[in-house]
Scaffold this motif. Structure first.
Motif, short mmCIF file in Angstrom:
data_model
loop_
_atom_site.label_atom_id
_atom_site.label_comp_id
_atom_site.label_asym_id
_atom_site.label_seq_id
_atom_site.Cartn_x
_atom_site.Cartn_y
_atom_site.Cartn_z
N SER A 281 0.84 -1.20 0.00
CA SER A 281 0.00 0.00 0.00
C SER A 281 0.88 1.25 0.00
O SER A 281 0.53 2.26 -0.59
CB SER A 281 -1.00 -0.04 1.15
OG SER A 281 -0.53 0.67 2.24
N LYS A 282 2.06 1.18 0.62
CA LYS A 282 2.98 2.32 0.52
C LYS A 282 3.47 2.48 -0.92
O LYS A 282 3.61 3.60 -1.42
CB LYS A 282 4.16 2.13 1.49
CG LYS A 282 5.03 3.36 1.53
CD LYS A 282 5.88 3.49 2.74
CE LYS A 282 6.66 4.80 2.65
NZ LYS A 282 7.82 4.88 3.43
N ASP A 283 3.69 1.35 -1.60
CA ASP A 283 4.12 1.40 -3.00
C ASP A 283 3.07 2.10 -3.87
O ASP A 283 3.40 2.79 -4.83
CB ASP A 283 4.30 -0.02 -3.55
CG ASP A 283 5.60 -0.66 -3.05
OD1 ASP A 283 6.37 0.04 -2.38
OD2 ASP A 283 5.81 -1.86 -3.31
N LYS A 284 1.79 1.89 -3.51
CA LYS A 284 0.71 2.45 -4.29
C LYS A 284 0.56 3.95 -3.99
O LYS A 284 0.34 4.77 -4.86
CB LYS A 284 -0.58 1.71 -3.90
CG LYS A 284 -1.73 1.96 -4.77
CD LYS A 284 -2.82 0.97 -4.39
CE LYS A 284 -4.15 1.40 -4.99
NZ LYS A 284 -5.24 0.59 -4.51
N ARG A 285 0.69 4.26 -2.71
CA ARG A 285 0.47 5.64 -2.26
C ARG A 285 1.64 6.55 -2.61
O ARG A 285 1.48 7.75 -2.73
CB ARG A 285 0.29 5.60 -0.73
CG ARG A 285 -0.71 6.57 -0.19
CD ARG A 285 -0.74 6.42 1.31
NE ARG A 285 0.61 6.38 1.84
CZ ARG A 285 1.16 7.33 2.57
NH1 ARG A 285 0.48 8.40 2.86
NH2 ARG A 285 2.38 7.22 3.04
N ARG B 114 -0.14 11.86 -5.51
CA ARG B 114 -1.21 10.99 -6.05
C ARG B 114 -0.91 9.53 -5.80
O ARG B 114 0.26 9.14 -5.74
CB ARG B 114 -1.27 11.19 -7.57
CG ARG B 114 -2.50 11.91 -8.05
CD ARG B 114 -2.57 11.83 -9.57
NE ARG B 114 -2.88 10.47 -10.05
CZ ARG B 114 -2.80 10.10 -11.33
NH1 ARG B 114 -2.45 10.98 -12.25
NH2 ARG B 114 -3.11 8.87 -11.69
N SER B 115 -1.95 8.71 -5.68
CA SER B 115 -1.75 7.26 -5.63
C SER B 115 -1.82 6.71 -7.06
O SER B 115 -2.60 7.20 -7.86
CB SER B 115 -2.86 6.58 -4.82
OG SER B 115 -2.70 6.89 -3.48
N TYR B 116 -0.97 5.72 -7.34
CA TYR B 116 -0.99 5.10 -8.68
C TYR B 116 -1.27 3.62 -8.52
O TYR B 116 -0.79 3.00 -7.55
CB TYR B 116 0.37 5.29 -9.36
CG TYR B 116 0.63 6.72 -9.79
CD1 TYR B 116 0.33 7.14 -11.08
CD2 TYR B 116 1.16 7.64 -8.90
CE1 TYR B 116 0.55 8.45 -11.48
CE2 TYR B 116 1.38 8.97 -9.28
CZ TYR B 116 1.08 9.36 -10.58
OH TYR B 116 1.30 10.66 -10.96
N PRO B 117 -2.02 3.02 -9.44
CA PRO B 117 -2.28 1.58 -9.33
C PRO B 117 -0.97 0.79 -9.41
O PRO B 117 -0.04 1.21 -10.11
CB PRO B 117 -3.18 1.26 -10.51
CG PRO B 117 -3.12 2.45 -11.41
CD PRO B 117 -2.59 3.62 -10.64
N TYR C 248 0.80 -8.39 -7.13
CA TYR C 248 1.95 -7.48 -7.13
C TYR C 248 2.93 -7.91 -6.07
O TYR C 248 2.56 -8.25 -4.95
CB TYR C 248 1.45 -6.06 -6.85
CG TYR C 248 2.57 -5.08 -6.65
CD1 TYR C 248 3.32 -4.63 -7.72
CD2 TYR C 248 2.88 -4.63 -5.37
CE1 TYR C 248 4.36 -3.74 -7.53
CE2 TYR C 248 3.92 -3.74 -5.17
CZ TYR C 248 4.65 -3.29 -6.26
OH TYR C 248 5.68 -2.42 -6.07
N LYS C 249 4.22 -7.92 -6.40
CA LYS C 249 5.23 -8.29 -5.41
C LYS C 249 6.04 -7.04 -5.06
O LYS C 249 6.72 -6.47 -5.92
CB LYS C 249 6.16 -9.37 -6.01
CG LYS C 249 6.82 -10.17 -4.94
CD LYS C 249 7.34 -11.48 -5.49
CE LYS C 249 8.16 -12.29 -4.51
NZ LYS C 249 8.25 -11.88 -3.16
N SER C 250 5.93 -6.63 -3.81
CA SER C 250 6.64 -5.42 -3.39
C SER C 250 8.13 -5.74 -3.18
O SER C 250 8.48 -6.78 -2.63
CB SER C 250 6.02 -4.95 -2.07
OG SER C 250 6.70 -3.82 -1.61
N LEU C 251 8.99 -4.82 -3.63
CA LEU C 251 10.43 -5.04 -3.47
C LEU C 251 10.88 -4.60 -2.08
O LEU C 251 10.28 -3.69 -1.48
CB LEU C 251 11.20 -4.21 -4.50
CG LEU C 251 10.95 -4.56 -5.97
CD1 LEU C 251 11.64 -3.54 -6.88
CD2 LEU C 251 11.49 -5.97 -6.26
N ASP C 252 11.95 -5.20 -1.58
CA ASP C 252 12.53 -4.75 -0.32
C ASP C 252 13.30 -3.46 -0.57
O ASP C 252 13.77 -3.22 -1.68
CB ASP C 252 13.50 -5.81 0.23
CG ASP C 252 12.75 -6.97 0.85
OD1 ASP C 252 11.61 -6.75 1.30
OD2 ASP C 252 13.29 -8.10 0.82
#
Ligand code: SAM
Length: 322
Positions: free
Chosen positions: A5-9, A269-272, A282-286
């Motif tokens: 969700s941080k990646d999106k925001r 802005r948030s992006y998908p 989706y796989k979030s990176l470290d």
């Protein structure tokens, strides 16, 4: 908040991990460069308040790595990049690290020694105190960091050189502008697109000072006397010079510029997330390189230990100091 969700925001947080930057602040320096071309002709740089190191990475990738790969460069010609912070940071190719406090004269001496009689073409400072939320206090402490950086600048920057520093916008911004104008012919305040207008970045901006040209006969030891002729930050309202310089017909209008591609990503802005829009997961990176000894390390370890039911605070703080 989960990582995804941080990646999106925060699109710049996500992009930083994808592009291998240690922090999203890398984009701020890159966007300042897009507007001001700050790296042109630069061979020697000081990066003040550098940890965890994303600005040093930008300096390394823009200056050191291309010079190293170029067959024309010999060892002695390679760019010199010196980075300073209170915190240690993991190594970066071509970057010399100094651990120290930039407000301490001894740190400035160590930096000067690394330049071995030569002068820097560029000094950058992304320093920030631990923000308290008391705006006047945060702005004041930040202005002290800028003054410490300016002290180092007066010792290491060559005439014609550039200085970029983070500021917190507030009631003393015009004063800072007048103080910096004593030393640089061009002073502009800039807000890169990657610096958010909401949340903690809202008061953040960067001052871009070009063409270092100290007053004739300037002696570094007189810096503070000279600055006082313009005024001192927060509080000395009874100084004649301060009210005289900055009000009425003398009011200064500060050049302020938004920088970074205006069609580029908007940091507020948030992006998908890439694959979630296509039905995949989706796989979030470290993070690329977490800080190696952050000030919050003790607190994290205390939390971990207390969740296991063993708390020996004295022993723990002793261990983390070693
Ligand atoms: N430019 C860095 C990057 O891109 O990774 C981020 C810098 S971070 C926003 C601010 C840094 O200022 C922190 O690492 C902090 O330790 C450092 N700092 C704050 N006060 C300092 C001081 N007096 N001397 C040296 N570093 C300081």
């Amino acid at each position: 908040m989960g990582k995804a969700s941080k990646d999106k925001r925060d699109i710049y947080y996500r992009k930083a991990k994808e592009e291998g930057w240690r922090a999203r602040s890398a984009f701020k320096l890159l966007q300042i460069d897009e507007e001001f071309n700050i790296f042109e002709g630069v061979k020697r740089v000081v990066d003040l308040c550098a940890a965890p190191g994303s600005w040093s990475q930008v300096l390394s990738r823009k200056l050191y790595v291309p010079a190293k790969l170029s067959s024309a460069s010999r060892d002695g010609d390679l760019p010199l990049i010196v980075a300073i912070d209170l915190q240690p940071m993991a190594p970066i190719e071509g970057v010399i690290q100094v651990q120290g406090d930039i407000t301490n004269a001894r740190t400035a001496e160590v930096v000067i020694r690394h330049f071995d009689g030569c002068k820097a073409d560029l000094v950058v400072c992304d320093g920030a105190p631990d923000v308290t939320g008391l705006h006047d206090m945060d702005e004041f402490v930040q202005s002290q960091l800028i003054l410490a950086a300016l002290t180092i600048v007066t010792h290491v920057l060559q005439v014609g050189g550039k200085f970029i520093a983070k500021i917190f916008r507030g009631k003393d911004t015009s004063l800072l502008y007048c103080q910096l104008k004593l030393f640089f012919s061009q002073v502009t305040f800039a807000k890169p697109k990657s610096s958010r207008n909401s949340s903690i970045d809202s008061i953040e901006a960067f001052v871009v000072c070009e063409n270092y040209s100290p007053p004739p006969g300037f002696n570094e030891r007189d810096l503070y006397h000279l600055l006082e002729r313009v005024g001192t930050p927060s509080g000395d309202d009874d100084l004649d010079c301060r009210s005289g310089w900055l009000e009425g017909p003398n009011k200064v209008y500060i050049p302020f510029l938004a920088c970074g591609d205006l069609n580029g990503y908007d940091s507020d802005r948030s992006y998908p997330l890439p694959s979630s829009s296509e039905g995949g997961s989706y796989k979030s990176l470290d993070p690329v390189q977490p800080p190696i000894a952050p000030p919050y390390k003790t607190a994290l370890e205390l939390k971990k230990v207390s969740s296991h039911g063993i708390v020996d605070i004295e022993k723990l703080s002793l261990n983390t100091e070693l």
